[in-house]
Structures are given as C-alpha cells and as structure tokens.
Scaffold this motif. Structure first.
Motif, PDB file in Angstrom:
ATOM      1  N   GLU A   1      -8.944  -0.772  -4.074  1.00  0.00           N
ATOM      2  CA  GLU A   1      -9.711  -1.225  -5.111  1.00  0.00           C
ATOM      3  C   GLU A   1      -9.626  -1.450  -6.569  1.00  0.00           C
ATOM      4  O   GLU A   1      -9.310  -2.101  -7.217  1.00  0.00           O
ATOM      5  CB  GLU A   1     -11.453  -1.818  -4.886  1.00  0.00           C
TER       6      GLU A   1
ATOM      7  N   ALA B   1      -5.276  -2.037  -7.367  1.00  0.00           N
ATOM      8  CA  ALA B   1      -5.398  -3.474  -6.426  1.00  0.00           C
ATOM      9  C   ALA B   1      -4.578  -4.491  -7.604  1.00  0.00           C
ATOM     10  O   ALA B   1      -3.666  -4.833  -7.103  1.00  0.00           O
ATOM     11  CB  ALA B   1      -6.552  -4.650  -6.193  1.00  0.00           C
TER      12      ALA B   1
ATOM     13  N   HIS C   1     -18.979  -2.858   1.407  1.00  0.00           N
ATOM     14  CA  HIS C   1     -17.980  -3.995   0.777  1.00  0.00           C
ATOM     15  C   HIS C   1     -18.232  -5.005   0.959  1.00  0.00           C
ATOM     16  O   HIS C   1     -18.046  -4.940   1.944  1.00  0.00           O
ATOM     17  CB  HIS C   1     -16.348  -2.774   0.993  1.00  0.00           C
TER      18      HIS C   1
ATOM     19  N   MET D   1     -13.767  -7.819  -3.098  1.00  0.00           N
ATOM     20  CA  MET D   1     -12.946  -7.414  -2.577  1.00  0.00           C
ATOM     21  C   MET D   1     -12.373  -8.298  -3.492  1.00  0.00           C
ATOM     22  O   MET D   1     -11.756  -9.424  -3.363  1.00  0.00           O
ATOM     23  CB  MET D   1     -12.094  -7.623  -1.390  1.00  0.00           C
ATOM     24  N   ALA D   2     -10.899  -7.351  -4.506  1.00  0.00           N
ATOM     25  CA  ALA D   2      -9.537  -7.766  -4.799  1.00  0.00           C
ATOM     26  C   ALA D   2      -8.242  -8.717  -3.936  1.00  0.00           C
ATOM     27  O   ALA D   2      -8.404  -8.234  -2.825  1.00  0.00           O
ATOM     28  CB  ALA D   2      -8.793  -6.675  -5.896  1.00  0.00           C
TER      29      ALA D   2
ATOM     30  N   SER E   1     -12.361   2.579  -1.946  1.00  0.00           N
ATOM     31  CA  SER E   1     -12.358   2.396  -3.391  1.00  0.00           C
ATOM     32  C   SER E   1     -11.265   2.470  -4.052  1.00  0.00           C
ATOM     33  O   SER E   1     -10.968   2.046  -5.260  1.00  0.00           O
ATOM     34  CB  SER E   1     -13.840   3.297  -3.449  1.00  0.00           C
TER      35      SER E   1
ATOM     36  N   GLU F   1      -4.415  -6.670  -1.698  1.00  0.00           N
ATOM     37  CA  GLU F   1      -5.839  -6.848  -0.156  1.00  0.00           C
ATOM     38  C   GLU F   1      -6.444  -6.087   0.624  1.00  0.00           C
ATOM     39  O   GLU F   1      -4.977  -6.207   1.105  1.00  0.00           O
ATOM     40  CB  GLU F   1      -6.022  -8.368  -1.285  1.00  0.00           C
TER      41      GLU F   1
END
Length: 174
Positions: free
Chosen positions: A63, A66, A1, A6-7, A60, A72
């Motif tokens: 995410e 999120a 990732h 990433m959020a 996953s 986060e």
C-alpha cells in the motif's frame, strides 16, 4: 485491511476487466525456458515475525508503494496467508502478477515466504480479448526488462521486517 481502502492501480477499464482472466490463464509462464525472461521467484526468510504479522507487513508495504509501482491487492487470503497483486505497466497496461505465501519458518519466531513476480503475456491487458491473443502466442519470447526483479526489491525495502533472500530463480532480465 479494508478492501475499499486499498489502492487501485491505474489501468483502463478494459484492462481491469480482463486482468483476472489473464492472471488465471497466465500464458506468459506456460513455456519453462521462455518464462525465465520475465519471471522471478524468491524464497525469503523474515526474522522476528509470525506469518500473520509478515502478511500484514507485506500488505502495508504494498500500500505504501502502490502509486509509484502501480500495484493493487487483488486477492488477500489471511487464512492461507496468501496475497496476489496486479501490477499494470503505466503506458500500455501490460499485466504483471505477484503472488506470495507466508508460512512458519524452520526456526522459532521466523517466517518463510515464497514469492513470484511474472509478466502474464506478450499482449497488453487493454487489448480486446488480449487474454485469447496471449494464449495463441504463448510461445512468443519477450523480456520483462528487469521490472519484476525491481518490483520485488521495492516491496522488500518497503517492509519493516528483516528479510534475507535465501533463494532466487535464475532468470534473464525478469
């Protein structure tokens, strides 16, 4: 990732800046009896998955929820199979922390996860020097209002693996 993809949780810049300090100090869990008001610990058994695959599934799942959960990924250590999440409450930016470690289960092709979710302090992360205020007021009781328990449930539901909660801490309204 990829960390850039990433959020990021919605939080003000001061809350974001102070969050790593607050998460490291974690004064909200210093007092054993009081921390049960806003901390939950669980032990999960994941069937038909390796620890590495379980870690990927967890990230996953985080995410995918999120935005709704305002989560986060703060730390992701694939070698140690460890993840630390930051969750900011939407209105006041209180910081909750989720930490999980995945390891080989007792049975073949199973994984065990140790996961904890806790509120890090009584003052929101957006308060200037809030981490110091939280250290000074570490013995002030406060409730998690069930948010930490609900967060772990949401993560479990978002994961693809078959998960059994084998153990859970006794907590009051975490």
């Amino acid at each position: 990732h990829n960390r850039d993809k990433m959020a990021n949780a919605k939080a003000c810049c001061l809350a974001r800046a102070q969050a790593p300090i607050q998460a490291c100090l974690r004064p909200g869990v210093w007092v054993p009896g009081l921390r049960n008001l806003h901390r939950i610990w669980e032990k999960w058994q994941l069937a038909d998955t390796s620890p590495g695959d379980a870690l990927e599934d967890f990230v996953s799942a985080v995410e995918s929820i999120a935005d709704k959960q305002n989560l986060e990924v703060h730390k992701l250590d694939k070698e140690r199979r460890f993840v630390q999440l930051f969750a900011f409450t939407l209105n006041c930016n209180w910081l909750d922390v989720v930490e999980v470690t995945f390891q080989q289960g007792k049975e073949p092709n199973t994984t065990e996860a140790q996961i904890v979710s806790f509120s890090s302090g009584v003052f929101p992360a957006y308060c200037p020097l809030g981490f110091l205020c939280n250290c000074l007021c570490f013995c002030a009781p406060f409730s998690g209002n069930g948010v930490n328990t609900a967060r772990l449930e949401a993560i479990r539901e978002a994961m693809k693996a078959s998960i059994t909660v084998e153990e859970r801490s006794k907590s009051c309204n975490a």
